[in-house]
Scaffold this active site. Structure first.
Site, PDB file in Angstrom:
ATOM      1  N   LEU A  56       1.009  -0.684  -1.004  1.00 58.72           N
ATOM      2  CA  LEU A  56       0.581  -0.048  -1.043  1.00 58.72           C
ATOM      3  C   LEU A  56      -0.620   0.689  -2.247  1.00 58.72           C
ATOM      4  O   LEU A  56       0.969   1.226  -3.026  1.00 58.72           O
ATOM      5  CB  LEU A  56      -0.779   1.110  -0.562  1.00 58.72           C
ATOM      6  CG  LEU A  56      -0.669   0.843   1.283  1.00 58.72           C
ATOM      7  CD1 LEU A  56      -0.928   2.204   2.266  1.00 58.72           C
ATOM      8  CD2 LEU A  56      -1.805   0.433   1.782  1.00 58.72           C
ATOM      9  N   ASP A  57      -1.566   0.780  -3.198  1.00 57.77           N
ATOM     10  CA  ASP A  57      -1.649   1.670  -4.577  1.00 57.77           C
ATOM     11  C   ASP A  57      -1.238   2.657  -4.312  1.00 57.77           C
ATOM     12  O   ASP A  57      -1.206   3.705  -3.537  1.00 57.77           O
ATOM     13  CB  ASP A  57      -2.841   1.556  -4.581  1.00 57.77           C
ATOM     14  CG  ASP A  57      -3.619  -0.043  -4.773  1.00 57.77           C
ATOM     15  OD1 ASP A  57      -2.906  -0.717  -5.546  1.00 57.77           O
ATOM     16  OD2 ASP A  57      -4.675  -0.217  -5.307  1.00 57.77           O
ATOM     17  N   ARG A  58      -1.260   3.268  -5.742  1.00 59.06           N
ATOM     18  CA  ARG A  58      -0.461   4.807  -5.579  1.00 59.06           C
ATOM     19  C   ARG A  58      -1.447   6.074  -4.941  1.00 59.06           C
ATOM     20  O   ARG A  58      -0.795   6.521  -4.472  1.00 59.06           O
ATOM     21  CB  ARG A  58       0.348   4.752  -6.834  1.00 59.06           C
ATOM     22  CG  ARG A  58       0.832   6.828  -7.251  1.00 59.06           C
ATOM     23  CD  ARG A  58       0.661   6.865  -8.096  1.00 59.06           C
ATOM     24  NE  ARG A  58      -0.875   6.747  -9.324  1.00 59.06           N
ATOM     25  CZ  ARG A  58      -0.916   7.248 -10.524  1.00 59.06           C
ATOM     26  NH1 ARG A  58      -0.239   7.274 -11.148  1.00 59.06           N
ATOM     27  NH2 ARG A  58      -2.929   7.833 -10.672  1.00 59.06           N
TER      28      ARG A  58
END
Length: 296
Positions: free
Chosen positions: A128-130
Site C-alpha cells: 500500500l502507498d504510505r
C-alpha cells in the site's frame, strides 16, 4: 541474497527492484556497479529490466545490518492464524525500507512475527502507498508467502478499497482497462501517458452519490504502483485530497481518501475462506461527513 522475480516485478529496473530488499536504491546501484549483483548468473547494468522468473543474486558485504527503528504505532491485527496475519496499516506508515525511510516501516515492525519472501520484507505479500490506509496480508513462513504470492498472481485475492472521488462518474459501475507506467513528464506519477505501459485493470461501483463527490467501492484486478489513483485521475475523477493526482487539502484531508477496506481469499493451506474488513479511519470518516454536508 537470492531473489526470484515474479509477474508483478516484470519491467522494473534492476536497481528499483533491489531498492526495497537492500534498503535504498543508492545501495542497490553501488552493489550493481561493484559487480556484486548477477541476473541469471550474468553481470548486468542497473538499467536492466527485470523479467518474470529471473533469479537475482546479490553478494552482500560482511557488515552489520542497520538497527531497526522503533515500530510504527497503531498496527492492528484484524485476522491471525498459524500461517498468516491480516494487518491494518495506518496512513503515514511506509511498508518497506527505502530511500528516505530506512527505519520505522511496517516490515520492521513485523520482523519478529512474520517471515518469508525477500530479505527485509517480513513476509509482506502486497503493498500500500504510505498515505493509503487499510488491510495487508502477511505470511508467517516462506511457504505461506510463496502460496499467497501465487494466489495474488492468479488474481485469487480480492482486494477492495473505498475511495472518495471528485465529481460523479457517468455510470453506476465500470471497468478501467488502461495500461499505466511512469508518466513521461511527471516522473513521480504513474499514468496512461507512458513509454513503459503495463497492464492495469480497475473495477469500480458507486456506493454513495454526494453533492460534489462520489464514494466508490473499488476492486483491483492488477496491482500496479498508484494504480487506483492514476486510473481515477485518467477518467477525470481524482481521489479527493490526493496531493499527487488531485487537489491537496480537499475537505480538510491531509492525504488521499483511499482505504483498503476488504481482503477476501482462501487460506493457503486449508482452503478455508478468509474475509476481513476494516472500518474507515477517523480522518476519512470525518471528511466523508463534510462531503455529505457540502452544497451542490
Amino acid at each position: 541474497m537470492r531473489l526470484r522475480a515474479g509477474a508483478e516485478d516484470a519491467g522494473a529496473r534492476l536497481d528499483a527492484f533491489l531498492a526495497g530488499p537492500l534498503g535504498s536504491r543508492a545501495r542497490a546501484q553501488r552493489l550493481i556497479e561493484e559487480g556484486a549483483v548477477r541476473v541469471d548468473g550474468a553481470v548486468v547494468r542497473k538499467r536492466h529490466r527485470i523479467e518474470q522468473g529471473e533469479t537475482v543474486e546479490v553478494e552482500l558485504p560482511a557488515e552489520a545490518p542497520p538497527a531497526p527503528g522503533p515500530p510504527p504505532p497503531g498496527i492492528a491485527v484484524r485476522y491471525e492464524d498459524d500461517d498468516l496475519l491480516v494487518v491494518d496499516k495506518p496512513a503515514g506508515v511506509v511498508v518497506h525500507p527505502a530511500r528516505g525511510h530506512p527505519t520505522g516501516t511496517l516490515a520492521q515492525a513485523l520482523a519478529g512475527v512474520a517471515a518469508g519472501g525477500d530479505a527485509g520484507r517480513a513476509g509482506i505479500v502486497h503493498r500500500l502507498d504510505r498515505d493509503t490506509s487499510g488491510l495487508l496480508v502477511v505470511a508467517r513462513s516462506p511457504e505461506a508467502h510463496r502460496r499467497l504470492k501465487a494466489a495474488l498472481q492468479r488474481r485469487a485475492i480480492t482486494r477492495e478499497y473505498v475511495a472518495l472521488v471528485e465529481g460523479r462518474p457517468p455510470a453506476r459501475s465500470g471497468t478501467i482497462d488502461a495500461p499505466i507506467g511512469r508518466d513521461r513528464r511527471h516522473r513521480t506519477r504513474m499514468s496512461t501517458d507512458t513509454d513503459d505501459p503495463r497492464e492495469a485493470v480497475t473495477h469500480f461501483a458507486i456506493e454513495a452519490a454526494l453533492p460534489r463527490t462520489t464514494l466508490l467501492r473499488v476492486r483491483l484486478e492488477t496491482g500496479r504502483t498508484h494504480q487506483i489513483r492514476a486510473h481515477l485521475r485518467a477518467i477525470g475523477h481524482p481521489v479527493a485530497g490526493d496531493p499527487e493526482y488531485g487537489s491537496a487539502g480537499r475537505l480538510g484531508l491531509e492525504r488521499q481518501f483511499l482505504h483498503a477496506a476488504r481482503l477476501r481469499f482462501a487460506q493457503p493451506f486449508t482452503g478455508d475462506l478468509v474475509d476481513v474488513s476494516s472500518p474507515l479511519p477517523d480522518d476519512l470518516a470525518a471528511a466523508l461527513e463534510r462531503a455529505r454536508a457540502e452544497t451542490p
